[in-house]
Design an enzyme around this catalytic site. Structure first.
Site, short mmCIF file in Angstrom:
data_model
loop_
_atom_site.label_atom_id
_atom_site.label_comp_id
_atom_site.label_asym_id
_atom_site.label_seq_id
_atom_site.Cartn_x
_atom_site.Cartn_y
_atom_site.Cartn_z
N GLU A 14 24.74 2.34 43.63
CA GLU A 14 24.05 1.47 42.66
C GLU A 14 23.65 2.27 41.26
OE1 GLU A 14 23.25 -1.61 42.36
OE2 GLU A 14 23.33 -2.57 44.25
N GLY A 53 2.99 4.44 0.50
CA GLY A 53 4.39 4.69 0.90
C GLY A 53 5.23 3.41 0.81
N THR A 54 4.54 2.56 1.22
CA THR A 54 5.23 1.13 1.46
C THR A 54 5.37 0.37 -0.24
OG1 THR A 54 4.39 0.62 3.47
CG2 THR A 54 5.55 -1.49 2.45
N THR A 94 0.82 -1.25 -0.19
CA THR A 94 0.08 0.04 0.03
C THR A 94 0.83 1.12 0.00
OG1 THR A 94 0.00 -0.01 2.25
CG2 THR A 94 -1.75 -1.30 1.59
N HIS A 112 1.50 5.24 49.83
CA HIS A 112 1.59 3.86 50.52
C HIS A 112 2.23 2.93 49.13
CE1 HIS A 112 -1.93 5.43 52.63
NE2 HIS A 112 -1.33 4.96 53.64
N ARG A 147 -3.06 16.78 51.86
CA ARG A 147 -2.45 15.40 52.40
C ARG A 147 -1.52 14.79 51.37
NH1 ARG A 147 -6.27 10.93 54.27
NH2 ARG A 147 -6.10 10.38 52.11
N LYS A 172 -8.34 2.16 2.41
CA LYS A 172 -7.77 1.36 1.27
C LYS A 172 -7.53 -0.25 1.75
CE LYS A 172 -3.44 3.00 4.07
NZ LYS A 172 -2.49 4.08 3.90
N THR A 173 -7.34 -0.68 2.62
CA THR A 173 -7.48 -1.98 2.86
C THR A 173 -8.74 -2.66 3.35
OG1 THR A 173 -6.45 -1.76 5.10
CG2 THR A 173 -5.01 -2.00 3.19
N ASN A 202 3.43 6.29 57.36
CA ASN A 202 3.36 7.71 57.94
C ASN A 202 4.75 8.31 57.72
OD1 ASN A 202 0.49 7.92 58.87
ND2 ASN A 202 0.99 6.40 60.49
N LYS A 227 16.75 4.86 49.35
CA LYS A 227 17.10 3.33 49.33
C LYS A 227 15.83 2.67 49.86
CE LYS A 227 20.35 0.08 50.35
NZ LYS A 227 21.17 0.63 51.44
N HIS A 228 15.42 1.67 48.98
CA HIS A 228 14.28 0.85 49.37
C HIS A 228 12.92 1.78 49.13
CE1 HIS A 228 16.48 -2.72 50.05
NE2 HIS A 228 16.92 -1.94 51.24
#
Length: 528
Positions: free
Chosen positions: A332, A38-39, A36, A528, A524, A68-69, A422, A279-280
């Site tokens: 790390e 451009g391809t 199709t 979590h 707030r 087209k398809t 918290n 860290k963690h």
């Protein structure tokens, strides 16, 4: 299912990487090529015989290529079951020829979204015919091979080489699974974008989609499998970063790096240099200063024990002075918008140290989604895009904070937003001095943060804890005065918190009694 020979292929791609080589290999095997737009032009210009799809269907491409398809001679050729006599009669009756291989990659909707294109351009980059063909071919993978990305050209050619021009059932099924996943991710990106455009926060259907960025050695623990996927969101961070050097990133590296970079993005690089150490998934130090090196040293001083093996994030281009300090201890990952050549050379001396260059900073005010899975479903919420600089702070106590206290209060609340609840953060002179995270009781967080501050001071040979004369931030209100008492005992002089507790009056009275200044944010930051 059995092996299926490929005699005829339809190719229609927006990404033409490797296309000509693949098409030439198919042609060399006697495969007829249909294409199709451009391809087709690209194949024809390369000297390959190709039938335009408009010749196949008897209709020209129309409506600027929108149609087209979408035609029985295309979809019939893809969907016909080769061993079904009724399907074969229909094909003969209507002049439909079989399509054995479909090669389609879709209009670049995700790339168009990433560059924030105008609405009309976004709409025109929504592919309709491509997904329809892909789904048809994938459904009929017992007979049809479907390819949706250039990385699968070689496996298809290898299968044809090994099987006298045919593909195996196992390969076709694997490619079909990828094809359905590709169209699902594509539609997810479109649906998410359009829902946002119309202001729909909770659409009736929410789809998630991404492309594989990296298969990880394992997840949080070695017995868990894991992978990293990129979405269509163009937010600077670990997903956009170029890894300049170092070992492969792990699941925990990626998670922690994201946490660090999201926090450092809260600090405007035009105003100050900033460093965050994580860290963690929790910050163990954060600071701002005139230079990156000083910001790093001040962040490290908050909790040098936890910083060992941590993630270091900067809000400015990494320079040599900061790099020299970082390589003194085991780290790390380093993540920054960019790095100069001298800094890169210094980091190169630690071959396992990962250096990520994200190309920009995440905007803390930008909208976005946060997703978390639960049994049988997932939770979706908007990103916490509240920024303390935008809040109207209310003085709740008799004493108002000084200018220095107010500056530190904003700094501490900015950090507390990124600490697991918290959360309690002590800060002084634009640096954290104690952080309490993830405790079931707010008073425990306050005490842990004060305890870690005393430990850091003792290790540094200081005569007093960093919390003396500090300010304290709480991510949510103090439900009782005991948490405030812990902060008073630690030596804090000012407090920032959301307010809104039934016992606000009790807490305010205790602050007044101790001579503290306290401001309410009205916002707030549970995390979590």
């Amino acid at each position: 299912m059995s092996d299926r020979p490929i005699a005829r292929a339809l190719l229609s791609v927006s990404d033409k990487t490797g296309l000509l080589e693949f098409a030439q290999a198919l042609h060399a095997r006697g495969v007829a090529l249909v294409s199709t737009g451009g391809t087709a032009r690209a194949l024809s210009e390369a000297g390959l015989p190709v039938e335009d799809v408009s010749t196949l269907t008897g209709f020209p491409e129309m409506m600027d290529g929108r149609v087209k398809t979408l035609h029985p001679k295309v979809h019939g050729g893809l969907l016909a079951i080769r061993d079904d006599a009724g399907h074969q009669r229909s094909m003969q009756e209507h002049g439909i020829a079989a399509i054995d291989l479909l090669v389609v990659n879709l209009y670049p909707f995700e790339a168009t979204l990433a560059r924030a294109a105008p609405f009309d351009e976004m709409i025109e980059n929504i592919d309709v015919g491509g997904p329809a063909m892909i789904r048809g071919a994938a459904k009929n993978h017992a007979d049809v091979t479907v390819v949706v990305e250039p990385s699968d050209y070689d496996p298809v050619l290898a299968a044809m080489e090994a099987n006298a021009g045919a593909t195996t059932a196992e390969l076709r099924r694997r490619l079909a699974a990828k094809a359905f996943s590709r169209t699902a991710a594509y539609d997810a990106a479109i649906g998410t974008w359009l829902s946002r455009e119309v202001g729909e926060d909770a659409p009736a259907f929410r789809a998630l989609g991404g492309s594989l960025a990296q298969t990880l050695r394992y997840g949080e623990n070695p017995h868990q499998s894991a992978a990293f996927y990129r979405t269509a969101e163009a937010r600077p961070g670990v997903a956009t970063a170029v890894q300049a050097q170092g070992k492969e990133l792990s699941y925990n590296n990626i998670n922690d790096t994201d946490a660090a970079y999201e926090l450092v993005g809260e600090f405007d690089p035009r105003r100050t240099a900033a460093c965050v150490i994580v860290k963690h998934a929790n910050p163990c130090g954060a600071a701002e200063a005139p230079s990156l090196a000083e910001a790093y040293e001040r962040a490290l001083a908050c909790d040098p024990v936890s910083a060992f093996g941590g993630i270091v994030a900067f809000n400015r281009k990494l320079d040599a002075a900061a790099a020299r300090e970082i390589v003194k201890i085991f780290t790390e990952v380093i993540v920054a918008p960019d790095a100069d050549d001298e800094a890169k050379a210094i980091i190169a001396g630690k071959k396992n140290l990962r250096l990520l260059l994200a190309g920009g900073l995440p905007d803390p005010r930008a909208p976005g989604l946060s997703i978390r899975t639960v049994a049988g479903g997932f939770l979706a919420q908007t990103r916490d895009s509240s920024v303390v600089d935008d809040l109207d702070l209310k003085v709740a106590t008799k004493r108002a904070p000084t200018e220095q206290e107010l500056s530190d209060l904003r700094f501490a609340f900015r950090v507390a937003k990124h600490v697991k609840s918290n959360a309690i953060v002590y800060a002084r002179d634009g640096a954290t001095v104690g952080i309490g995270a993830g405790q079931m009781s707010r008073v425990d967080s306050a005490r842990i943060a004060a305890h870690k501050a005393r430990e850091a001071a003792e290790a540094a040979g200081l005569s007093r804890s960093g919390t003396e004369g500090s300010v304290v931030a709480s991510d949510a209100f103090f439900p009782f005065a005991d948490g405030l008492d812990a902060a008073i005992e630690a030596g804090a002089t000012a407090v920032i918190q959301p307010g809104g507790s039934m016992r606000d009056a009790e807490v305010i009275a205790r602050a007044d009694e101790a001579g503290l200044a306290m401001v309410f944010t009205g916002v707030r930051h549970f995390r979590h």
